[in-house]
Design a protein around this motif. Structure first.
Motif, PDB file in Angstrom:
ATOM      1  N   GLN A 136       8.414  13.082  12.950  1.00 27.33           N
ATOM      2  CA  GLN A 136       7.675  13.506  11.758  1.00 27.33           C
ATOM      3  C   GLN A 136       8.233  14.826  11.213  1.00 27.33           C
ATOM      4  O   GLN A 136       8.461  14.951  10.009  1.00 27.33           O
ATOM      5  CB  GLN A 136       6.189  13.683  12.085  1.00 27.33           C
ATOM      6  CG  GLN A 136       5.437  12.401  12.236  1.00 27.33           C
ATOM      7  CD  GLN A 136       4.016  12.627  12.695  1.00 27.33           C
ATOM      8  OE1 GLN A 136       3.620  12.111  13.724  1.00 27.33           O
ATOM      9  NE2 GLN A 136       3.243  13.380  11.958  1.00 27.33           N
TER      10      GLN A 136
ATOM     11  N   ARG B 141       4.917   8.560  21.904  1.00 27.40           N
ATOM     12  CA  ARG B 141       3.962   9.081  20.941  1.00 27.40           C
ATOM     13  C   ARG B 141       3.930  10.609  20.876  1.00 27.40           C
ATOM     14  O   ARG B 141       3.873  11.182  19.805  1.00 27.40           O
ATOM     15  CB  ARG B 141       2.542   8.571  21.251  1.00 27.40           C
ATOM     16  CG  ARG B 141       2.343   7.117  21.018  1.00 27.40           C
ATOM     17  CD  ARG B 141       2.218   6.734  19.555  1.00 27.40           C
ATOM     18  NE  ARG B 141       1.111   7.403  18.906  1.00 27.40           N
ATOM     19  CZ  ARG B 141       1.186   7.981  17.700  1.00 27.40           C
ATOM     20  NH1 ARG B 141       2.285   7.952  17.005  1.00 27.40           N
ATOM     21  NH2 ARG B 141       0.140   8.569  17.184  1.00 27.40           N
TER      22      ARG B 141
ATOM     23  N   ASP C 289       7.164  10.963  18.463  1.00 26.82           N
ATOM     24  CA  ASP C 289       6.753  10.775  17.073  1.00 26.82           C
ATOM     25  C   ASP C 289       6.568  12.116  16.378  1.00 26.82           C
ATOM     26  O   ASP C 289       6.905  12.252  15.204  1.00 26.82           O
ATOM     27  CB  ASP C 289       5.451   9.969  17.000  1.00 26.82           C
ATOM     28  CG  ASP C 289       5.694   8.480  17.178  1.00 26.82           C
ATOM     29  OD1 ASP C 289       6.699   7.973  16.655  1.00 26.82           O
ATOM     30  OD2 ASP C 289       4.868   7.818  17.821  1.00 26.82           O
ATOM     31  N   THR C 290       6.060  13.094  17.093  1.00 29.49           N
ATOM     32  CA  THR C 290       5.882  14.431  16.512  1.00 29.49           C
ATOM     33  C   THR C 290       7.221  14.983  16.044  1.00 29.49           C
ATOM     34  O   THR C 290       7.338  15.499  14.922  1.00 29.49           O
ATOM     35  CB  THR C 290       5.244  15.390  17.549  1.00 29.49           C
ATOM     36  OG1 THR C 290       4.033  14.818  18.026  1.00 29.49           O
ATOM     37  CG2 THR C 290       4.993  16.750  16.953  1.00 29.49           C
TER      38      THR C 290
ATOM     39  N   GLU D 169       4.066  10.161   8.626  1.00 32.87           N
ATOM     40  CA  GLU D 169       3.431   9.737   9.868  1.00 32.87           C
ATOM     41  C   GLU D 169       4.443   8.896  10.630  1.00 32.87           C
ATOM     42  O   GLU D 169       5.290   8.242  10.019  1.00 32.87           O
ATOM     43  CB  GLU D 169       2.194   8.877   9.582  1.00 32.87           C
ATOM     44  CG  GLU D 169       1.110   9.576   8.803  1.00 32.87           C
ATOM     45  CD  GLU D 169       0.014   8.616   8.357  1.00 32.87           C
ATOM     46  OE1 GLU D 169       0.038   7.425   8.747  1.00 32.87           O
ATOM     47  OE2 GLU D 169      -0.853   9.056   7.595  1.00 32.87           O
ATOM     48  N   SER D 170       4.338   8.908  11.953  1.00 34.81           N
ATOM     49  CA  SER D 170       5.242   8.093  12.770  1.00 34.81           C
ATOM     50  C   SER D 170       4.465   7.473  13.912  1.00 34.81           C
ATOM     51  O   SER D 170       3.613   8.124  14.531  1.00 34.81           O
ATOM     52  CB  SER D 170       6.383   8.952  13.322  1.00 34.81           C
ATOM     53  OG  SER D 170       7.249   8.171  14.118  1.00 34.81           O
ATOM     54  N   PHE D 171       4.738   6.209  14.183  1.00 31.72           N
ATOM     55  CA  PHE D 171       4.177   5.524  15.342  1.00 31.72           C
ATOM     56  C   PHE D 171       5.318   4.797  16.034  1.00 31.72           C
ATOM     57  O   PHE D 171       5.834   3.802  15.527  1.00 31.72           O
ATOM     58  CB  PHE D 171       3.069   4.539  14.957  1.00 31.72           C
ATOM     59  CG  PHE D 171       2.441   3.875  16.148  1.00 31.72           C
ATOM     60  CD1 PHE D 171       1.513   4.553  16.915  1.00 31.72           C
ATOM     61  CD2 PHE D 171       2.822   2.604  16.527  1.00 31.72           C
ATOM     62  CE1 PHE D 171       0.942   3.960  18.037  1.00 31.72           C
ATOM     63  CE2 PHE D 171       2.272   1.997  17.646  1.00 31.72           C
ATOM     64  CZ  PHE D 171       1.319   2.673  18.397  1.00 31.72           C
TER      65      PHE D 171
ATOM     66  N   ARG E 284       5.826   6.215   8.102  1.00 30.84           N
ATOM     67  CA  ARG E 284       5.109   5.927   6.859  1.00 30.84           C
ATOM     68  C   ARG E 284       5.183   7.172   5.976  1.00 30.84           C
ATOM     69  O   ARG E 284       4.875   8.277   6.433  1.00 30.84           O
ATOM     70  CB  ARG E 284       3.660   5.576   7.154  1.00 30.84           C
ATOM     71  CG  ARG E 284       2.825   5.246   5.934  1.00 30.84           C
ATOM     72  CD  ARG E 284       1.379   4.923   6.295  1.00 30.84           C
ATOM     73  NE  ARG E 284       1.243   3.994   7.400  1.00 30.84           N
ATOM     74  CZ  ARG E 284       1.191   2.663   7.295  1.00 30.84           C
ATOM     75  NH1 ARG E 284       1.260   2.092   6.120  1.00 30.84           N
ATOM     76  NH2 ARG E 284       1.053   1.911   8.372  1.00 30.84           N
TER      77      ARG E 284
ATOM     78  N   GLN F 139       3.961  13.433   2.802  1.00 33.29           N
ATOM     79  CA  GLN F 139       3.247  13.275   4.073  1.00 33.29           C
ATOM     80  C   GLN F 139       3.995  12.249   4.916  1.00 33.29           C
ATOM     81  O   GLN F 139       4.334  11.161   4.424  1.00 33.29           O
ATOM     82  CB  GLN F 139       1.820  12.809   3.830  1.00 33.29           C
ATOM     83  CG  GLN F 139       0.992  13.781   3.041  1.00 33.29           C
ATOM     84  CD  GLN F 139      -0.300  13.146   2.554  1.00 33.29           C
ATOM     85  OE1 GLN F 139      -0.667  12.044   2.951  1.00 33.29           O
ATOM     86  NE2 GLN F 139      -0.992  13.854   1.677  1.00 33.29           N
TER      87      GLN F 139
END
Length: 147
Positions: A83, A51, A79-80, A105-107, A112, A103
């Motif tokens: 992104q 994460r 994830d950062t 986002e990542s998990f 997304r 925009q």
């Protein structure tokens, strides 16, 4: 044609794998499912997505404290980082010049995409670019088309 045989891990490596897995589970329980651990002769290789940057930096430190670990090779990404790489790759494409930023986002590598793009082609293109970024497992494209 060369065929590779998958050999079972040595018993000592199996035990070490279990100890490494447990140490990571105690340190970062939500991230362990996204980390692939391999062990050979005391050398531990970590691959996958975590994460945060802190978790990415902490994992090899935690593993290095496990008795029997001789060396840790970390190929983890966060994830950062994903992104930033996805957003940068999309905006670097000349076809997105003058467009509003997408925009991202990542998990755990599941990305997304949100926002507005000028055309259906841009929506498809943004997804294609995102899928090419290393570490991306899947893309959920929630981009809308419009001015």
């Amino acid at each position: 044609m060369v065929q590779e045989a998958v050999l079972p891990m040595a018993e000592a490596d199996v035990d070490l794998w279990e100890d490494v897995h447990e140490a990571l589970l105690l340190a970062e329980p939500t991230a362990v499912s996204a980390i692939q651990i391999s062990v050979e002769d005391g050398v531990v290789v970590l691959e996958g997505v975590v994460r945060t940057e802190v978790a990415r930096q902490l994992a090899p430190v935690v593993v290095s404290t496990v008795p029997g670990v001789k060396r840790v090779i970390s190929r983890l990404t966060s994830d950062t980082d994903i992104q930033i790489r996805v957003a940068s790759a999309i905006m670097a494409d000349r076809r997105f010049q003058g467009s509003k930023p997408v925009q991202v986002e990542s998990f755990l590598g599941n990305v997304r995409l949100r926002g507005r793009v000028p055309s259906a082609e841009h929506k498809i293109l943004a997804e294609q670019i995102a899928r090419q970024v290393p570490g991306v497992r899947d893309v959920i494209n929630e981009l809308t088309v419009g001015p």
